[in-house]
Design a protein around this motif. Structure first.
Motif, PDB file in Angstrom:
ATOM      1  N   TRP A 338     -98.964 -77.457 -21.372  1.00  0.00           N
ATOM      2  CA  TRP A 338     -98.446 -76.122 -21.667  1.00  0.00           C
ATOM      3  C   TRP A 338     -99.560 -75.090 -21.818  1.00  0.00           C
ATOM      4  CZ3 TRP A 338     -93.804 -75.407 -20.396  1.00  0.00           C
ATOM      5  CH2 TRP A 338     -92.845 -76.408 -20.552  1.00  0.00           C
ATOM      6  N   HIS A 339    -100.688 -75.506 -22.395  1.00  0.00           N
ATOM      7  CA  HIS A 339    -101.771 -74.559 -22.608  1.00  0.00           C
ATOM      8  C   HIS A 339    -102.225 -73.936 -21.298  1.00  0.00           C
ATOM      9  CE1 HIS A 339    -105.273 -72.711 -24.424  1.00  0.00           C
ATOM     10  NE2 HIS A 339    -106.042 -73.278 -23.506  1.00  0.00           N
ATOM     11  N   ALA A 340    -102.377 -74.772 -20.262  1.00  0.00           N
ATOM     12  CA  ALA A 340    -102.809 -74.261 -18.964  1.00  0.00           C
ATOM     13  C   ALA A 340    -101.775 -73.321 -18.378  1.00  0.00           C
ATOM     14  CB  ALA A 340    -103.072 -75.432 -18.010  1.00  0.00           C
ATOM     15  N   LEU A 341    -100.498 -73.696 -18.463  1.00  0.00           N
ATOM     16  CA  LEU A 341     -99.452 -72.878 -17.862  1.00  0.00           C
ATOM     17  C   LEU A 341     -99.333 -71.527 -18.565  1.00  0.00           C
ATOM     18  CD1 LEU A 341     -96.156 -74.044 -16.407  1.00  0.00           C
ATOM     19  CD2 LEU A 341     -96.116 -72.099 -17.946  1.00  0.00           C
ATOM     20  N   VAL A 342     -99.401 -71.539 -19.887  1.00  0.00           N
ATOM     21  CA  VAL A 342     -99.267 -70.280 -20.631  1.00  0.00           C
ATOM     22  C   VAL A 342    -100.488 -69.395 -20.414  1.00  0.00           C
ATOM     23  CG1 VAL A 342     -99.100 -69.289 -22.942  1.00  0.00           C
ATOM     24  CG2 VAL A 342     -97.697 -71.261 -22.323  1.00  0.00           C
ATOM     25  N   ARG A 343    -101.647 -69.999 -20.266  1.00  0.00           N
ATOM     26  CA  ARG A 343    -102.857 -69.198 -20.019  1.00  0.00           C
ATOM     27  C   ARG A 343    -102.731 -68.397 -18.733  1.00  0.00           C
ATOM     28  NH1 ARG A 343    -108.277 -71.518 -19.392  1.00  0.00           N
ATOM     29  NH2 ARG A 343    -108.928 -69.367 -19.713  1.00  0.00           N
ATOM     30  N   VAL A 344    -102.241 -69.033 -17.682  1.00  0.00           N
ATOM     31  CA  VAL A 344    -102.127 -68.316 -16.414  1.00  0.00           C
ATOM     32  C   VAL A 344    -100.923 -67.387 -16.413  1.00  0.00           C
ATOM     33  CG1 VAL A 344    -100.697 -69.968 -15.138  1.00  0.00           C
ATOM     34  CG2 VAL A 344    -102.422 -68.633 -13.916  1.00  0.00           C
ATOM     35  N   ALA A 345     -99.936 -67.658 -17.285  1.00  0.00           N
ATOM     36  CA  ALA A 345     -98.722 -66.838 -17.309  1.00  0.00           C
ATOM     37  C   ALA A 345     -99.020 -65.382 -17.639  1.00  0.00           C
ATOM     38  CB  ALA A 345     -97.726 -67.414 -18.317  1.00  0.00           C
ATOM     39  N   GLN A 346    -100.047 -65.147 -18.441  1.00  0.00           N
ATOM     40  CA  GLN A 346    -100.358 -63.755 -18.820  1.00  0.00           C
ATOM     41  C   GLN A 346    -100.840 -62.926 -17.625  1.00  0.00           C
ATOM     42  OE1 GLN A 346    -103.981 -63.471 -21.350  1.00  0.00           O
ATOM     43  NE2 GLN A 346    -104.136 -65.688 -21.031  1.00  0.00           N
ATOM     44  N   TYR A 347    -101.189 -63.591 -16.521  1.00  0.00           N
ATOM     45  CA  TYR A 347    -101.651 -62.881 -15.327  1.00  0.00           C
ATOM     46  C   TYR A 347    -100.565 -62.800 -14.254  1.00  0.00           C
ATOM     47  CZ  TYR A 347    -106.179 -63.653 -17.514  1.00  0.00           C
ATOM     48  OH  TYR A 347    -107.232 -63.670 -18.396  1.00  0.00           O
ATOM     49  N   LEU A 348     -99.373 -63.280 -14.578  1.00  0.00           N
ATOM     50  CA  LEU A 348     -98.268 -63.231 -13.620  1.00  0.00           C
ATOM     51  C   LEU A 348     -97.538 -61.904 -13.716  1.00  0.00           C
ATOM     52  CD1 LEU A 348     -96.750 -66.814 -14.065  1.00  0.00           C
ATOM     53  CD2 LEU A 348     -98.122 -65.987 -12.146  1.00  0.00           C
ATOM     54  N   PRO A 368     -85.161 -77.433 -30.089  1.00  0.00           N
ATOM     55  CA  PRO A 368     -85.593 -76.195 -30.751  1.00  0.00           C
ATOM     56  C   PRO A 368     -87.054 -76.219 -31.181  1.00  0.00           C
ATOM     57  CG  PRO A 368     -83.447 -76.897 -31.557  1.00  0.00           C
ATOM     58  CD  PRO A 368     -83.967 -78.012 -30.715  1.00  0.00           C
ATOM     59  N   ALA A 369     -87.533 -77.384 -31.592  1.00  0.00           N
ATOM     60  CA  ALA A 369     -88.923 -77.477 -32.043  1.00  0.00           C
ATOM     61  C   ALA A 369     -89.880 -77.211 -30.885  1.00  0.00           C
ATOM     62  CB  ALA A 369     -89.193 -78.846 -32.655  1.00  0.00           C
ATOM     63  N   LEU A 370     -89.533 -77.691 -29.712  1.00  0.00           N
ATOM     64  CA  LEU A 370     -90.360 -77.442 -28.533  1.00  0.00           C
ATOM     65  C   LEU A 370     -90.385 -75.951 -28.227  1.00  0.00           C
ATOM     66  CD1 LEU A 370     -91.971 -78.283 -26.013  1.00  0.00           C
ATOM     67  CD2 LEU A 370     -89.777 -78.613 -24.837  1.00  0.00           C
ATOM     68  N   ARG A 371     -89.218 -75.303 -28.306  1.00  0.00           N
ATOM     69  CA  ARG A 371     -89.171 -73.870 -28.013  1.00  0.00           C
ATOM     70  C   ARG A 371     -90.061 -73.108 -28.982  1.00  0.00           C
ATOM     71  NH1 ARG A 371     -87.307 -69.218 -29.807  1.00  0.00           N
ATOM     72  NH2 ARG A 371     -86.688 -67.602 -28.269  1.00  0.00           N
ATOM     73  N   GLN A 372     -89.988 -73.451 -30.258  1.00  0.00           N
ATOM     74  CA  GLN A 372     -90.785 -72.749 -31.245  1.00  0.00           C
ATOM     75  C   GLN A 372     -92.277 -72.923 -30.981  1.00  0.00           C
ATOM     76  OE1 GLN A 372     -89.757 -70.565 -33.612  1.00  0.00           O
ATOM     77  NE2 GLN A 372     -91.970 -70.196 -33.756  1.00  0.00           N
ATOM     78  N   ARG A 373     -92.659 -74.152 -30.593  1.00  0.00           N
ATOM     79  CA  ARG A 373     -94.066 -74.416 -30.282  1.00  0.00           C
ATOM     80  C   ARG A 373     -94.523 -73.601 -29.081  1.00  0.00           C
ATOM     81  NH1 ARG A 373     -96.477 -78.883 -27.474  1.00  0.00           N
ATOM     82  NH2 ARG A 373     -94.458 -79.919 -27.327  1.00  0.00           N
ATOM     83  N   LEU A 374     -93.675 -73.505 -28.048  1.00  0.00           N
ATOM     84  CA  LEU A 374     -94.039 -72.769 -26.846  1.00  0.00           C
ATOM     85  C   LEU A 374     -94.055 -71.265 -27.087  1.00  0.00           C
ATOM     86  CD1 LEU A 374     -92.121 -74.781 -24.102  1.00  0.00           C
ATOM     87  CD2 LEU A 374     -94.498 -74.983 -24.832  1.00  0.00           C
ATOM     88  N   VAL A 375     -93.127 -70.786 -27.905  1.00  0.00           N
ATOM     89  CA  VAL A 375     -93.113 -69.356 -28.231  1.00  0.00           C
ATOM     90  C   VAL A 375     -94.401 -68.980 -28.964  1.00  0.00           C
ATOM     91  CG1 VAL A 375     -91.996 -67.597 -29.645  1.00  0.00           C
ATOM     92  CG2 VAL A 375     -90.614 -69.107 -28.212  1.00  0.00           C
ATOM     93  N   THR A 376     -94.803 -69.816 -29.924  1.00  0.00           N
ATOM     94  CA  THR A 376     -96.046 -69.557 -30.654  1.00  0.00           C
ATOM     95  C   THR A 376     -97.239 -69.541 -29.719  1.00  0.00           C
ATOM     96  OG1 THR A 376     -95.148 -70.603 -32.653  1.00  0.00           O
ATOM     97  CG2 THR A 376     -97.546 -70.392 -32.497  1.00  0.00           C
ATOM     98  N   LEU A 377     -97.283 -70.504 -28.813  1.00  0.00           N
ATOM     99  CA  LEU A 377     -98.376 -70.576 -27.856  1.00  0.00           C
ATOM    100  C   LEU A 377     -98.380 -69.359 -26.937  1.00  0.00           C
ATOM    101  CD1 LEU A 377    -100.710 -72.303 -26.737  1.00  0.00           C
ATOM    102  CD2 LEU A 377     -99.043 -73.437 -25.245  1.00  0.00           C
ATOM    103  N   ALA A 378     -97.193 -68.935 -26.495  1.00  0.00           N
ATOM    104  CA  ALA A 378     -97.091 -67.769 -25.620  1.00  0.00           C
ATOM    105  C   ALA A 378     -97.580 -66.510 -26.326  1.00  0.00           C
ATOM    106  CB  ALA A 378     -95.655 -67.595 -25.147  1.00  0.00           C
ATOM    107  N   LYS A 379     -97.194 -66.344 -27.574  1.00  0.00           N
ATOM    108  CA  LYS A 379     -97.610 -65.158 -28.330  1.00  0.00           C
ATOM    109  C   LYS A 379     -99.123 -65.155 -28.541  1.00  0.00           C
ATOM    110  CE  LYS A 379     -93.234 -64.348 -30.717  1.00  0.00           C
ATOM    111  NZ  LYS A 379     -92.531 -64.295 -32.031  1.00  0.00           N
ATOM    112  N   GLU A 380     -99.704 -66.344 -28.722  1.00  0.00           N
ATOM    113  CA  GLU A 380    -101.150 -66.431 -28.895  1.00  0.00           C
ATOM    114  C   GLU A 380    -101.896 -66.043 -27.620  1.00  0.00           C
ATOM    115  OE1 GLU A 380    -101.735 -70.433 -30.081  1.00  0.00           O
ATOM    116  OE2 GLU A 380    -101.168 -70.107 -32.179  1.00  0.00           O
ATOM    117  N   ASN A 381    -101.190 -66.044 -26.491  1.00  0.00           N
ATOM    118  CA  ASN A 381    -101.806 -65.704 -25.211  1.00  0.00           C
ATOM    119  C   ASN A 381    -101.290 -64.378 -24.664  1.00  0.00           C
ATOM    120  OD1 ASN A 381    -103.561 -68.122 -23.938  1.00  0.00           O
ATOM    121  ND2 ASN A 381    -101.981 -68.961 -25.286  1.00  0.00           N
ATOM    122  N   GLY A 382    -100.917 -63.485 -25.567  1.00  0.00           N
ATOM    123  CA  GLY A 382    -100.595 -62.124 -25.178  1.00  0.00           C
ATOM    124  C   GLY A 382     -99.211 -61.916 -24.583  1.00  0.00           C
ATOM    125  N   LEU A 383     -98.270 -62.820 -24.836  1.00  0.00           N
ATOM    126  CA  LEU A 383     -96.927 -62.697 -24.270  1.00  0.00           C
ATOM    127  C   LEU A 383     -95.891 -62.433 -25.358  1.00  0.00           C
ATOM    128  CD1 LEU A 383     -97.144 -65.661 -21.723  1.00  0.00           C
ATOM    129  CD2 LEU A 383     -97.449 -63.232 -21.258  1.00  0.00           C
TER     130      LEU A 383
END
Length: 388
Positions: A338-348, A368-383
């Protein structure tokens, strides 16, 4: 894929047609092309098999020395067809009395599936002389088929007799069995294998396709060792490998190899200027990953990219549709990338980012726990705006 290109070359030789006339077939998977080739071989060699079988039975009454004389008069084609119908020990007894140049021509007409035992019963000295003749004739495709049938002693003898290391790579390109190829490479002294690979990276030699094919077909351990050996060459050599892969669109073959290199070597490849100078290469790599199910191999490399290269990846990935985004996210889900995917997502572009957000929300209905983890990761990467 390189494997498909090789299969088309084998098929063109079997059908005695220019490879260019069958170029459209390279779009098909190599497994399908291999099945087609085997069907064509069976059809070709089944023709008049009954008659050749009767001739083989008749020849059993003739002493091997006299049969050798008759074989030379009959010619390579007829000799090959009759030899295939003989017991292997009988065919070998006759072959021992024939000169290597004639046997080299006979090999061109042998049924590759039904002549394996015959080949294995030939003495190593005769196999060596025949192999050297075939090399002189440039018959590397045929030698690849023959190499699949050789016992280890004969293989070592042929390897020792082949002076030019590049010819070993040319033979390996056309071997049928990956398991057998891996085994034969292990029989080759490490220093000679290294020399062959280094020879191929020399711009004066046209052996890069052979090296890429070899790396793609080897097992993990050898792939890792040889891949690092190649990748530790000067940057100019690495750039040439990238250019050859781009020219022939070999990314389905090369991406899995790069994915198994050491992290330090992977980082060195990602720093090559050619990836920034020709960003369309990244686009072709992304397309290959999506078409050939290689997202799980590509995402770890994306995770190692610097912001500048990520921007280029984002620009190229902008052309993906939602279905491709879903496939990439499924790979991230199964491999925890997920880290790699979210990192590149900010440039999409915004639409692709919205696709990612909607897919994450869909995951949340199941976990739900997975969603919360991914939302947190996305926000940390400018999304942040996607989940406001």
């Amino acid at each position: 894929m390189l494997a498909s290109q090789i299969e088309v070359r084998k098929l063109s030789t079997l059908l005695d047609q220019p490879a260019s006339s069958l170029a459209d077939l390279t779009a098909y998977p190599p497994e399908a092309l291999r099945q087609l080739r085997h069907l064509c071989e069976e059809k070709c060699f089944a023709s008049d098999r009954g008659r050749f079988h009767r001739w083989a039975q008749w020849s059993s009454l003739v002493p091997p020395p006299l049969m050798a004389v008759l074989a030379r008069r009959a010619g390579p084609l007829l000799t090959a067809r009759v030899a295939t119908e003989m017991p292997s020990h009988r065919g070998a007894a006759i072959a021992r009395r024939l000169p290597a140049p004639f046997l080299a021509k006979v090999c061109q007409h042998l049924d590759p599936q039904r002549s394996r035992e015959l080949i294995r019963e030939l003495p190593p000295t005769l196999l060596v002389d025949t192999a050297l003749t075939l090399i002189d004739d440039g018959a590397f495709m045929l030698l690849g088929r023959v190499a699949d049938a050789l016992e280890d002693d004969a293989t070592r003898a042929v390897m020792d007799a082949v002076v030019e290391d590049g010819n070993l790579l040319r033979i390996a390109l056309f071997m049928e069995s990956r398991t057998r190829l891996d085994h034969l490479v292990r029989l080759l002294p490490r220093e000679r294998l290294a020399q062959a690979v280094l020879l191929a990276t020399d711009p004066d030699n046209d052996l890069m396709l052979e090296v890429i094919a070899l790396l793609g077909n080897l097992g993990y351990e050898l792939k890792h060792q040889l891949g690092d050996l190649v990748a530790n060459q000067p940057a100019t050599v690495l750039a040439r490998i990238i250019q050859v892969a781009e020219q022939h669109q070999l990314w389905p073959d090369l991406v899995p190899v790069i994915a198994e290199l050491s992290p330090a070597t992977q980082q060195r490849l990602l720093e090559l200027p050619v990836l920034r100078q020709q960003p369309e290469i990244l686009g072709h790599i992304i397309t290959a990953a999506d078409r050939h199910g290689l997202w799980s191999r590509l995402l770890p490399l994306v995770g190692m990219m610097d912001p500048g290269l990520l921007q280029e990846v984002g620009n190229q990935a902008a052309m993906l549709d939602r279905a491709a985004i879903e496939r990439a996210m499924e790979a991230a889900l199964t491999t925890e990338q997920w880290h790699a995917l979210v990192r590149v997502a900010q440039y999409l572009p915004a639409q692709r980012q919205q696709d990612i957000a909607e897919i994450i929300d869909a995951y949340g209905k199941v976990d739900p726990a997975l969603r919360q983890r991914l939302v947190t990761l996305a926000k940390e990467n400018g999304l942040q705006a996607l989940f406001a």
